[in-house]
Design a protein around this motif. Structure first.
Motif, mmCIF file in Angstrom:
data_model
loop_
_atom_site.group_PDB
_atom_site.id
_atom_site.type_symbol
_atom_site.label_atom_id
_atom_site.label_comp_id
_atom_site.label_asym_id
_atom_site.label_seq_id
_atom_site.Cartn_x
_atom_site.Cartn_y
_atom_site.Cartn_z
ATOM 1 N N GLY A 1 0.798 -1.217 0.000
ATOM 2 C CA GLY A 1 0.000 0.000 0.000
ATOM 3 C C GLY A 1 0.830 1.266 0.000
ATOM 4 O O GLY A 1 0.389 2.299 0.515
ATOM 5 N N ASP B 1 -4.930 4.264 8.239
ATOM 6 C CA ASP B 1 -5.060 3.933 6.817
ATOM 7 C C ASP B 1 -5.508 2.469 6.718
ATOM 8 O O ASP B 1 -5.278 1.673 7.646
ATOM 9 C CB ASP B 1 -3.725 4.138 6.089
ATOM 10 C CG ASP B 1 -3.878 4.143 4.573
ATOM 11 O OD1 ASP B 1 -5.026 4.138 4.097
ATOM 12 O OD2 ASP B 1 -2.840 4.153 3.875
ATOM 13 N N ASP C 1 -6.862 -0.654 3.454
ATOM 14 C CA ASP C 1 -7.304 -0.988 2.105
ATOM 15 C C ASP C 1 -7.885 -2.391 2.119
ATOM 16 O O ASP C 1 -7.190 -3.372 1.863
ATOM 17 C CB ASP C 1 -6.135 -0.895 1.119
ATOM 18 C CG ASP C 1 -6.595 -1.062 -0.329
ATOM 19 O OD1 ASP C 1 -7.824 -1.213 -0.548
ATOM 20 O OD2 ASP C 1 -5.748 -1.057 -1.233
ATOM 21 N N GLY D 1 -7.697 -4.110 -1.468
ATOM 22 C CA GLY D 1 -6.439 -4.139 -2.187
ATOM 23 C C GLY D 1 -5.961 -5.546 -2.487
ATOM 24 O O GLY D 1 -6.446 -6.540 -1.940
ATOM 25 N N TYR E 1 -4.782 -4.685 4.042
ATOM 26 C CA TYR E 1 -4.028 -4.315 5.236
ATOM 27 C C TYR E 1 -4.789 -3.271 6.029
ATOM 28 O O TYR E 1 -5.702 -2.614 5.522
ATOM 29 C CB TYR E 1 -2.643 -3.767 4.872
ATOM 30 C CG TYR E 1 -2.680 -2.411 4.187
ATOM 31 C CD1 TYR E 1 -2.651 -1.225 4.927
ATOM 32 C CD2 TYR E 1 -2.759 -2.324 2.804
ATOM 33 C CE1 TYR E 1 -2.699 0.006 4.313
ATOM 34 C CE2 TYR E 1 -2.810 -1.089 2.169
ATOM 35 C CZ TYR E 1 -2.786 0.069 2.934
ATOM 36 O OH TYR E 1 -2.848 1.293 2.317
#
Length: 573
Positions: free
Chosen positions: A28, A94, A96, A99, A103
């Motif tokens: 990421g 953060d 994702d 993705g 993570y």
């Protein structure tokens, strides 16, 4: 990425094995520096984007997010968890879920887990244990406030930042809570830290987290798992029966922990009751231990040595916020979220930040603590507003000086009462704010404040006497100098008034006087016309007192004559 990506295998080179990540591997956009730990849901790495502070990145295992439904569940949970904001939690920064490599990134907290901390330094006790229990409950309260349960509170999910616990992995356990995973034999949670109702197959509740909180506090205070060790089946049976072992736990907190470990959820105190109980144990104002925070951790050093161009180079004094001193708001009249948010929203290393720990890497790779630098910068105030604040404070000082010049004994009496009331009010407001920030606003807050007022009045007396005696001592020394210099009465009293005002403003414990005064003066200084009118009135009062002393002479009520009136020196009127 679209949902189709969920069926792809992890790219070549990405691994969840215990080995450290190979150099150059990114997830990421985060360069993985070192492996921090491993759990049932994934492997945690120290990661960093160029120009940003380090984070803890949990790379989720394929069986946890192996289909679209699991990823949708993860996305929902992350959306809820990003609303959690607390000083006691490693909040999500953060994520994702969709993705190629799913993570979740959280604030990186340097330090040992509670488990390792206790193994190395021994169990907590006294104020340290109360502080630990209160901070952990505060973290849990922040999680519950957004409608999420933690579900997996245990010593390995608590990182010790100095003596302050930081809760990690909050709420993510729910992501793995489906039959597909449990059928594989993976136990959602840790035996000995799961509430009995979960072991019976019931849904987790807030009371379940309270049970886990108590078990973790028991471990912190004894160095032992409260339900013992051995086969998981035996541990879970003891949990269901409520057969815990708490010998050696500090008697101050023993009863609370026992109540919170009750087998029946209905018999446990609520989290609000836990917070109130801890507040009572700490006498209304929990004391933060003065032990220094944990040293810089080896994973962080490894990351620095891999990327010398990172903005977190050790030795330059530019340390990321996770390595700064723990943020703790004072118990004066100010809002703790403002202080916390200031550190989160401003650029680290810029004006307005908190003090940093300065370190350097030695030739052998170890880290040496050099010291702290950069005291907390005050808020950025326009020059005109600073001038108006100073003008108001000088006008108040003029009233003190004028009162001492015109009627010394009466003025000292009034000033002592004012100092006493200000300090008592500061104590009462700090205690009320403490409770409000812990458990929210309650309808009975005003009643509780009134009932506690006599105690705060008594509690404020000692500090008021100390501050007043300190100021009188300084004024007496100045009076002797004036006497030796044969200064006139009015001149001497004016100088004595100046020294007395300075002593009150900067003497021991004076922050409890300054804080409420600033709470009134600072907002007024932002409004030009109201500030001018009020300041002129205050200045006129001080000038009037001084003029009255000059015209009518000093009144020594309740006495007839000035002290040492029978002593005469040349020039003394």
């Amino acid at each position: 990425m679209t949902g189709n990506a969920v069926h792809r295998p992890y790219p070549h080179g990405v691994t969840t094995s215990p080995k450290a990540p190979p150099p150059g591997l990114t997830v990421g956009g985060y360069a993985l520096r070192a492996r921090l730990g491993e759990g049932g849901m994934g492997v945690v790495h120290l990661g960093q984007k160029p120009g940003e502070r380090p984070v803890a990145i949990k790379v989720l295992r394929p069986h946890v997010v192996g289909d679209d439904e699991a990823r949708r569940r993860l996305a929902r949970e992350v959306s809820s968890l990003t609303r959690v904001r607390s000083r006691r939690i490693a909040e999500i920064v953060d994520a994702d879920p969709w993705g190629e490599i799913p993570y979740v990134a959280t604030r990186y907290v340097p330090g040992l887990s509670l488990h390792d901390h206790v193994q190395e330094e021994g169990p907590l006790e006294g104020d340290d244990l109360l502080w630990f229990a209160d901070c952990l409950a505060e973290a849990l309260e922040a999680v519950h406030a957004v409608g999420v349960l933690h579900r997996d509170i245990k010593p390995s999910n608590v990182i010790m930042e100095g003596r302050t616990p930081i809760l990690i992995d909050f709420g993510l356990a729910r992501v793995a809570d489906d039959s597909r995973i449990t059928m594989t034999g993976w136990l959602l949670g840790t035996p000995g830290y799961l509430a009995p109702e979960i072991l019976y197959g019931d849904d987790a509740t807030a009371a379940s987290d309270v049970h886990a909180w108590a078990a973790t506090v028991a471990y912190a205070g004894t160095g032992r798992a409260p339900f013992g060790r051995g086969p998981s089946v035996a541990i879970m049976d003891r949990v269901r029966r409520g057969e815990h072992e708490l010998s050696g736990l500090d008697p101050v907190i023993l009863e609370l922990v026992e109540e919170a470990l009750a087998p029946d959820a209905e018999d446990r105190p609520s989290l609000d009751e836990v917070r109130d109980w801890l507040d009572d144990l700490a006498g209304g104002e929990p004391r933060e231990p003065l032990a220094p925070p944990s040293p810089v951790t080896l994973p962080y050093v490894a990351g620095v040595r891999q990327d010398l161009e990172a903005p977190t180079a050790v030795g330059t004094g530019v340390v990321p916020p996770a390595l700064a001193e723990p943020v703790h708001w004072s118990d004066d009249w100010r809002s703790p979220p403002d202080l916390y948010d200031a550190g989160r929203t401003q650029g680290w290393g810029e004006a307005g930040t908190l003090p940093h720990r300065q370190t350097r890497v030695l030739p052998d790779g170890s880290v040496e603590y050099v010291g702290d630098y950069g005291p907390p910068a005050s808020e950025r105030v326009p020059p005109g507003e600073r001038f108006r604040r100073a003008g108001s404070l000088l006008a108040l000082g003029g009233v003190v000086i004028g009162g001492i010049t015109f009627a010394p004994y009466l003025a000292l009496t009034v000033l002592f009462i004012a100092v006493w009331l200000l300090r008592s009010g500061s104590l009462a407001a700090a205690s009320a704010g403490n409770r409000r920030n812990r458990r929210g606003i309650k309808w009975y807050d005003g009643v509780q404040l009134l009932l506690a007022a006599p105690w705060h009045v008594v509690a404020g007396l000692g500090g008021s006497l100390l501050l007043f005696l300190w100021s009188i001592g300084i004024a007496a020394a100045v009076a002797l100098l004036c006497f030796a210099a044969s200064a006139s009465i009015l001149t001497s009293l004016g100088i004595i008034g100046v020294s007395f005002a300075i002593g009150l403003w900067w003497g021991p414990g004076s922050e409890r006087v300054r804080s409420p005064i600033h709470r009134a003066v600072d907002p007024l200084a932002r409004r030009g016309v109201p500030w001018l009118l009020v300041t002129l009135l205050v200045a006129a009062l001080g000038s009037g007192l001084g003029a009255a002393a000059s015209d009518q002479g000093t009144t020594w009520t309740p006495y007839d004559d000035a002290p040492f009136a029978d002593v005469r020196l040349p020039g003394w009127l």
